[in-house]
Scaffold this motif. Structure first.
Motif, PDB file in Angstrom:
ATOM      1  N   GLU A  82      -3.768   2.402 -25.664  1.00 36.33           N
ATOM      2  CA  GLU A  82      -4.620   4.072 -25.721  1.00 36.33           C
ATOM      3  C   GLU A  82      -3.556   4.130 -25.789  1.00 36.33           C
ATOM      4  O   GLU A  82      -2.984   5.827 -25.256  1.00 36.33           O
ATOM      5  N   ALA A  83      -2.432   3.726 -24.833  1.00 38.84           N
ATOM      6  CA  ALA A  83      -0.944   3.961 -24.533  1.00 38.84           C
ATOM      7  C   ALA A  83      -0.180   5.121 -25.343  1.00 38.84           C
ATOM      8  O   ALA A  83       0.035   4.592 -26.232  1.00 38.84           O
ATOM      9  N   ALA A  84      -0.026   6.234 -24.728  1.00 40.55           N
ATOM     10  CA  ALA A  84       0.957   7.207 -25.910  1.00 40.55           C
ATOM     11  C   ALA A  84       2.696   6.659 -25.939  1.00 40.55           C
ATOM     12  O   ALA A  84       2.715   6.178 -24.653  1.00 40.55           O
ATOM     13  N   GLU A  85       3.138   7.338 -26.797  1.00 43.13           N
ATOM     14  CA  GLU A  85       4.322   7.021 -26.788  1.00 43.13           C
ATOM     15  C   GLU A  85       5.467   6.856 -25.906  1.00 43.13           C
ATOM     16  O   GLU A  85       6.443   6.363 -25.116  1.00 43.13           O
ATOM     17  N   ARG A  86       5.038   8.714 -25.119  1.00 44.53           N
ATOM     18  CA  ARG A  86       5.852   9.374 -24.247  1.00 44.53           C
ATOM     19  C   ARG A  86       5.915   8.688 -22.996  1.00 44.53           C
ATOM     20  O   ARG A  86       6.200   8.857 -21.756  1.00 44.53           O
ATOM     21  N   GLU A  87       4.523   7.899 -22.821  1.00 36.91           N
ATOM     22  CA  GLU A  87       4.172   7.739 -21.324  1.00 36.91           C
ATOM     23  C   GLU A  87       5.141   6.455 -20.886  1.00 36.91           C
ATOM     24  O   GLU A  87       5.628   5.920 -20.237  1.00 36.91           O
ATOM     25  N   LEU A  88       5.956   5.572 -22.484  1.00 41.87           N
ATOM     26  CA  LEU A  88       7.570   4.682 -22.585  1.00 41.87           C
ATOM     27  C   LEU A  88       8.442   4.669 -22.383  1.00 41.87           C
ATOM     28  O   LEU A  88       8.809   4.551 -21.806  1.00 41.87           O
ATOM     29  N   LYS A  89       8.293   6.320 -22.147  1.00 38.89           N
ATOM     30  CA  LYS A  89       9.380   6.752 -21.974  1.00 38.89           C
ATOM     31  C   LYS A  89      10.726   7.117 -20.549  1.00 38.89           C
ATOM     32  O   LYS A  89       9.052   7.084 -20.297  1.00 38.89           O
ATOM     33  N   PRO A  90      11.303   6.876 -20.228  1.00 41.28           N
ATOM     34  CA  PRO A  90      11.680   6.874 -18.887  1.00 41.28           C
ATOM     35  C   PRO A  90      11.561   8.356 -18.721  1.00 41.28           C
ATOM     36  O   PRO A  90      11.932   8.865 -19.050  1.00 41.28           O
ATOM     37  N   PRO A  91      11.431   8.805 -17.075  1.00 37.40           N
ATOM     38  CA  PRO A  91      11.056   9.885 -17.217  1.00 37.40           C
ATOM     39  C   PRO A  91      12.765  11.015 -17.313  1.00 37.40           C
ATOM     40  O   PRO A  91      13.475  10.243 -16.767  1.00 37.40           O
TER      41      PRO A  91
END
Length: 91
Positions: A82-91
């Motif tokens: 259920e992870a969204a792509e934006r959750e995988l990008k570094p902050p």
């Protein structure tokens, strides 16, 4: 290589790995990694959904298929389906 194939009970699957090992010149460690990453399930068992073989000659159709297959595994990320792509990008 005998050690890696002891836990593959399906003969067709084991022969597929033998063939790919010969084609690609995999080392013992590379073969073990491919087995652990379930390469057979990702490549050999999935239906082909392209028309490269009908539209291109053999060498080019094989190259096109290899170029467009998904070689990336992100199992090392501790996220669920259920992870969204934006959750995988570094902050």
């Amino acid at each position: 290589m005998r050690i890696e194939f002891q836990h593959i009970e399906d003969k067709q699957k084991a022969l597929w790995y033998v063939q790919k090992t010969l084609e690609n010149g995999w080392s013992r460690n590379a073969l073990g990694l491919q087995i652990d990453n379930r390469l057979y399930e990702r490549q050999a068992t999935l239906p082909k959904i392209d028309n490269f073989a009908e539209r291109l000659p053999a060498p080019q159709s094989d190259l096109a298929r290899q170029t467009l297959k998904d070689p990336y595994l992100f199992d090392f990320l501790d996220v669920g389906e259920e992870a969204a792509e934006r959750e995988l990008k570094p902050p």
